[in-house]
Scaffold this motif. Sequence first.
Motif, PDB file in Angstrom:
ATOM      1  N   HIS A 191      -5.528 -30.211  16.786  1.00  0.00           N
ATOM      2  CA  HIS A 191      -6.204 -29.064  16.424  1.00  0.00           C
ATOM      3  C   HIS A 191      -6.618 -28.648  17.990  1.00  0.00           C
ATOM      4  O   HIS A 191      -6.375 -27.309  18.059  1.00  0.00           O
ATOM      5  CB  HIS A 191      -7.241 -28.929  15.388  1.00  0.00           C
ATOM      6  N   LEU A 192      -7.272 -29.201  18.641  1.00  0.00           N
ATOM      7  CA  LEU A 192      -7.819 -28.764  19.876  1.00  0.00           C
ATOM      8  C   LEU A 192      -6.759 -28.837  21.046  1.00  0.00           C
ATOM      9  O   LEU A 192      -6.739 -28.028  21.869  1.00  0.00           O
ATOM     10  CB  LEU A 192      -8.934 -29.589  20.364  1.00  0.00           C
ATOM     11  N   GLY A 193      -5.593 -29.413  20.730  1.00  0.00           N
ATOM     12  CA  GLY A 193      -4.679 -29.905  21.951  1.00  0.00           C
ATOM     13  C   GLY A 193      -3.538 -28.615  21.534  1.00  0.00           C
ATOM     14  O   GLY A 193      -3.514 -27.734  21.802  1.00  0.00           O
ATOM     15  N   CYS A 194      -2.401 -29.386  21.169  1.00  0.00           N
ATOM     16  CA  CYS A 194      -1.091 -28.624  21.107  1.00  0.00           C
ATOM     17  C   CYS A 194      -1.083 -27.465  19.924  1.00  0.00           C
ATOM     18  O   CYS A 194      -0.546 -26.520  19.896  1.00  0.00           O
ATOM     19  CB  CYS A 194      -0.012 -29.417  21.047  1.00  0.00           C
ATOM     20  N   ASN A 195      -1.654 -27.887  18.743  1.00  0.00           N
ATOM     21  CA  ASN A 195      -1.684 -27.244  17.503  1.00  0.00           C
ATOM     22  C   ASN A 195      -0.424 -26.780  16.939  1.00  0.00           C
ATOM     23  O   ASN A 195      -0.509 -25.448  16.570  1.00  0.00           O
ATOM     24  CB  ASN A 195      -2.973 -26.141  17.844  1.00  0.00           C
ATOM     25  N   LYS A 196       0.438 -27.647  16.990  1.00  0.00           N
ATOM     26  CA  LYS A 196       1.682 -27.451  16.457  1.00  0.00           C
ATOM     27  C   LYS A 196       1.848 -27.636  15.167  1.00  0.00           C
ATOM     28  O   LYS A 196       1.051 -28.839  14.576  1.00  0.00           O
ATOM     29  CB  LYS A 196       2.859 -28.192  17.265  1.00  0.00           C
ATOM     30  N   VAL A 197       2.634 -26.843  14.401  1.00  0.00           N
ATOM     31  CA  VAL A 197       2.332 -27.068  12.866  1.00  0.00           C
ATOM     32  C   VAL A 197       3.219 -28.536  12.358  1.00  0.00           C
ATOM     33  O   VAL A 197       2.522 -29.089  11.542  1.00  0.00           O
ATOM     34  CB  VAL A 197       3.152 -25.696  12.211  1.00  0.00           C
ATOM     35  N   LEU A 198       4.200 -28.754  12.934  1.00  0.00           N
ATOM     36  CA  LEU A 198       4.687 -30.000  12.732  1.00  0.00           C
ATOM     37  C   LEU A 198       3.909 -31.375  12.808  1.00  0.00           C
ATOM     38  O   LEU A 198       3.857 -32.278  12.202  1.00  0.00           O
ATOM     39  CB  LEU A 198       6.313 -30.134  13.265  1.00  0.00           C
ATOM     40  N   HIS A 199       3.131 -31.333  14.024  1.00  0.00           N
ATOM     41  CA  HIS A 199       2.092 -32.110  14.299  1.00  0.00           C
ATOM     42  C   HIS A 199       1.257 -31.988  13.172  1.00  0.00           C
ATOM     43  O   HIS A 199       0.571 -33.355  12.842  1.00  0.00           O
ATOM     44  CB  HIS A 199       1.558 -32.262  15.571  1.00  0.00           C
ATOM     45  N   ARG A 200       0.632 -31.274  12.940  1.00  0.00           N
ATOM     46  CA  ARG A 200      -0.413 -31.112  11.867  1.00  0.00           C
ATOM     47  C   ARG A 200       0.106 -31.443  10.689  1.00  0.00           C
ATOM     48  O   ARG A 200      -0.766 -32.135   9.806  1.00  0.00           O
ATOM     49  CB  ARG A 200      -1.055 -29.577  12.114  1.00  0.00           C
TER      50      ARG A 200
END
Length: 75
Positions: free
Chosen positions: A38-47
Amino acid sequence: MRFYVACLLLFVIGGAGRAAPALAWADAGRRVVHCLIHLGCNKVLHRLAAFVLSNAVLVAPWGLAGLRVVGIGLG
């Protein structure tokens, strides 16, 4: 909140063996991973991947409690 209720249930029914502390640490780890995404890349697939793994961690104590209630103890 449901994770803590499941852990309390495992404690009350005597099912808090080796698996319960491992799941508690996995829950802490998933919170850290989610925070870092959430604080880093915040990419949807990672989340999404973190969400799927976190659901597995949250469902596992309920499965252990269910197995303990029916008479099958796992750790």
